[in-house]
Enzyme design. Sequence first.
Site, short mmCIF file in Angstrom:
data_model
loop_
_atom_site.label_atom_id
_atom_site.label_comp_id
_atom_site.label_asym_id
_atom_site.label_seq_id
_atom_site.Cartn_x
_atom_site.Cartn_y
_atom_site.Cartn_z
N SER A 29 0.86 -1.19 0.00
CA SER A 29 0.00 0.00 0.00
C SER A 29 0.89 1.23 0.00
O SER A 29 2.02 1.18 0.51
CB SER A 29 -0.88 0.02 1.25
OG SER A 29 -1.48 1.30 1.41
N TYR A 53 -1.94 -0.28 10.25
CA TYR A 53 -1.90 -0.71 8.85
C TYR A 53 -0.60 -0.26 8.19
O TYR A 53 0.08 -1.04 7.52
CB TYR A 53 -3.11 -0.12 8.13
CG TYR A 53 -3.29 -0.53 6.69
CD1 TYR A 53 -3.81 -1.77 6.37
CD2 TYR A 53 -2.96 0.35 5.66
CE1 TYR A 53 -3.99 -2.14 5.04
CE2 TYR A 53 -3.14 -0.01 4.34
CZ TYR A 53 -3.66 -1.25 4.04
OH TYR A 53 -3.83 -1.61 2.72
#
Lengths: 276, 249
Positions: free
Chosen positions: A168, A181
Amino acid sequence: MTHPSSPVPCCPPTVASRPAEKVRLDGRVALVTGSSSGIGRAIAVLFAKEGADLVICDLQPESRLPEEVPDTEDVVRVHGRRVSFHRCDVASENDIEVLFGAVKRIYGRLDILVNCAGIFIRNAVVDVSLEEWNRVVAVNLTGYYMTIRAAIPLLLHSGAPSIVNISSIHGRVGTGTAATYAASKGGGENLTRQVAVDYGSRGIRCNAVAPGTIKTAMSQPFRSNPEILREYEKRTLLPRLGEPDDVAFAALYLAGPESSFVTGHSLVVDGGWTCA
Amino acid sequence: MSLVAKVAVVTGGARGIGAATAIALADAGARVVIGDLEAEAGRATADAVGGEFVLADISRAADAEALMNAAADRFGGLDVLVNNAGVVLAKSALETSEEEWDRVLAINLKGAWLCARAAVPHMIRRGGGAIVNVASNAGLVGFPNAAAYCASKGGLAHLTKAMALDFAPFKVRVNAVCPGHTRTPMADSFVASQADPEAFLDDFVRLQHPLGRMAEPEEIAHCIRFLAGDDASFVTGAVLPADGGFTAR
């Protein structure tokens, strides 16, 4: 030389004269985790279209967006490829063992591993419980490590082995109160580089794709918040958000023969988010 | 990855990575125009791909504009620009003359900007386009005895991001490929200029690239083709190493 303000097309390309495009993963065996929804689903379907046979896994077979029907397993079958779905928690060592037992039993080999299973919590660091932190890291980072550890002995026997980790842009830039995350994805980026360096001499390539905002079930709750959506659209330079297929095409490129000299890289698919 | 009905300009397309790129783009259906200073090799590549050759020194604005105009005139528009023309200089920062520095920067960095500036108006008329800059792993990390080259390629990698911002509103994507050591006439000349070419190859290519080998030009061309095509339609401002793991170390 005339100025091109009035272009005169000549010699139109003759589509009929071009040979049909060859599929890019013909007969290769690919394992895709997190395959039921979003990016994992798009990857499994695209890889099947490109000629791969598949083992796919997720916590549940059903997708998380109502428009994603029928189940991934059934879509892959429509493309005429072999596929086997397994219910699997990638954070469970036992589940990974069972999953790879199935890979060996069904195909006896593996050419491509795509790590896509992931979870997201939007929280500032002081608001994250230890339990939440442990769960995110267990799925997004430890899960990647366990599948890679299990895959390498099989990949060493492949003629064209490739690992693709879905990362990501949160793994490289801070944004949107996503401490857990972001930490897990940053770890995945470094794991990608380390596997590339350790196994390059034995032919295994390992790369990542770092998506920006993609229209998936995972990002849906945030995209439906007008304030967050405005921020997403402002940071994405191109005049649209990403589709799961955008990431799938990047994963295909990294999994297949076109990227034969590319390893240890994390390819951003973010519409320009991280270049500003 | 179809490029059917697309028109592509490849600078420095006479040999090496540029020639392999011209072939890869043509294989995917693109009409290819090659701009180069080397007329004979440039024409040969253009003939091999059924394309056009334009004699051009892309470090000059007039030549860059003439090249893009010629492509648009010949094939009715312009969709893809591959900024591949480049030179290498195997000299340290102490040894490099002002003239040498200016020449390397003019071709490797200024030329890419001039070509992009000349190409984008044509791409806007088509509703968008793709620019792929061929930088180098020397644009990401430092190399000894290559100061001007490193500076030019680092500049090109960064120019990629700045132009991605400028051109995104026009749906023109800008990305870069950073090749590692690739089997080309330019890389061969760089190796030959080393004190001990054999030892250089062994250390640099075999030990420092985790894949343990150099790239073939076709492998770099395939990365360029990916970024030029619709498979990468959400990719802009990306700087993609194709370096066998060199910069992952």
